[in-house]
Scaffold this active site. Structure first.
Site, PDB file in Angstrom:
ATOM      1  CB  SER A 179       5.731  -2.038  11.709  1.00  0.00           C
ATOM      2  OG  SER A 179       5.304  -0.705  11.947  1.00  0.00           O
ATOM      3  N   GLY A 236       3.051   2.065  10.754  1.00  0.00           N
ATOM      4  CA  GLY A 236       3.926   3.019  10.517  1.00  0.00           C
ATOM      5  C   GLY A 236       4.718   3.265  11.809  1.00  0.00           C
ATOM      6  CG  ASN A 249      -1.803   1.253   1.414  1.00  0.00           C
ATOM      7  OD1 ASN A 249      -1.751   2.009   0.228  1.00  0.00           O
ATOM      8  ND2 ASN A 249      -2.585   1.402   2.529  1.00  0.00           N
ATOM      9  CD  GLU A 271      -3.088  -2.611   7.379  1.00  0.00           C
ATOM     10  OE1 GLU A 271      -2.136  -2.624   6.788  1.00  0.00           O
ATOM     11  OE2 GLU A 271      -3.610  -1.559   7.488  1.00  0.00           O
ATOM     12  CG  HIS A 300      -5.373   1.710   5.345  1.00  0.00           C
ATOM     13  ND1 HIS A 300      -4.936   2.791   6.340  1.00  0.00           N
ATOM     14  CD2 HIS A 300      -4.482   0.883   5.192  1.00  0.00           C
ATOM     15  CE1 HIS A 300      -3.822   2.402   6.676  1.00  0.00           C
ATOM     16  NE2 HIS A 300      -3.234   1.177   5.991  1.00  0.00           N
ATOM     17  CE  LYS A 329      -0.014   2.938   4.560  1.00  0.00           C
ATOM     18  NZ  LYS A 329       0.023   2.947   6.164  1.00  0.00           N
ATOM     19  CD  GLU A 331      -2.468   5.116   7.006  1.00  0.00           C
ATOM     20  OE1 GLU A 331      -2.637   5.157   5.822  1.00  0.00           O
ATOM     21  OE2 GLU A 331      -1.686   4.622   7.532  1.00  0.00           O
TER      22      GLU A 331
END
Ligand SMILES: O=C[C@H](O)COP(=O)(O)O
Length: 249
Positions: free
Chosen positions: A212, A172, A9, A166, A94, A11, A96
């Site tokens: 990660s 991240g 991904n 996730e 996701h 992003k 985010e």
């Protein structure tokens, strides 16, 4: 039987020239693998990526879509538009999107429905926040995310669903769920799907881990029986790292 999948991904990273350069490097270094390899560039680079990868086994997928067919939704992209340029799979849910764009379970359910109606496969992301994990509420949170967005689907629709667990606290941050924590949650997810549907649906759905994943931890995470691959963020932006992760399957 479920597939092994490694997806990158990207992003909001890489302009067109950088996208093409990374894809060319990836194509050149792509190992023989049993895994399906996917990359999700930004919307504006999807067509360029598809052209660049013509004849390649790497699949270009989208990071998001809107649930409406068309209309006054400035800045949005529909499922039909993705299909029209040759996209087969879309990421939905996701963390985010949930955190920065207010995407609720209700919105995500609409997106999943619209994607499937347009014959897109859905890579559905979900996972708990750090507070949920600390309070021991992580299993309930994950169960409710799945139930609210996916459990109204017919059994047959599950052939077009890929799950990506996730944990938000691992995205991240450099902090990864341990292989044991990933396995524990993936087994719980399969059990939850068995209860809502049946063991066949649960055994056939691919469940990816994201958060990660790096070349140094991928082998151990992917070795767990209920982990069917990974959704990779940062490390998928560096060809050698992404290739090393693909090799870990
Ligand atoms: O979609 C990918 C995930 O957000 C994981 O990102 P990360 O590998 O940079 O932690």
């Amino acid at each position: 039987m479920r597939s092994k999948i490694v997806a990158g991904n990207w992003k909001m990273n890489k302009n067109l020239a950088e996208t093409e350069a990374l894809l060319s490097e990836l194509s050149a270094k792509l190992p023989n693998t049993e895994a399906e390899v996917m990359v999700a560039p930004t919307f504006v680079n999807l067509t360029g990526a598809i052209s660049n990868l013509e004849g390649s086994t790497i699949e270009v997928i989208a990071q998001n879509m809107h649930f409406a067919k068309s209309g006054a939704y400035t800045g949005e992209i529909s499922a039909g538009m993705l299909v029209n340029i040759g996209i087969d799979t879309v990421i939905i849910g996701h963390s985010e999107r949930r955190a920065y764009f207010g995407e609720t379970d209700e919105i995500l359910e609409k997106k999943v429905t619209a994607a499937l109606e347009n014959n897109l496969k859905v890579m559905f992301c979900f996972g708990e926040e750090l507070e949920d994990r600390k309070s021991g509420n992580h299993f309930n949170v994950v169960k409710s995310q799945l139930k609210n967005a996916l459990f109204s689907l017919n059994k047959s629709a599950w052939g077009n669903i890929i799950l990506a667990y996730e944990p938000v606290w691992a995205i991240g941050t450099g902090e990864t769920a341990s292989p044991e924590q990933a396995q524990e949650m993936h087994a719980f997810i399969r059990k939850t799907i068995t209860e809502a549907y049946d063991a066949t649906v649960a055994e056939n759905v691919s469940i990816l881990y994201g958060g990660s994943v790096k070349p140094g931890n991928a082998v151990e995470i992917f070795s767990k029986p209920d982990v069917d691959g990974g959704l990779i963020g940062g490390a998928s932006l560096v060809a050698d790292d992404f290739v090393a992760i693909i090799k870990a399957i």
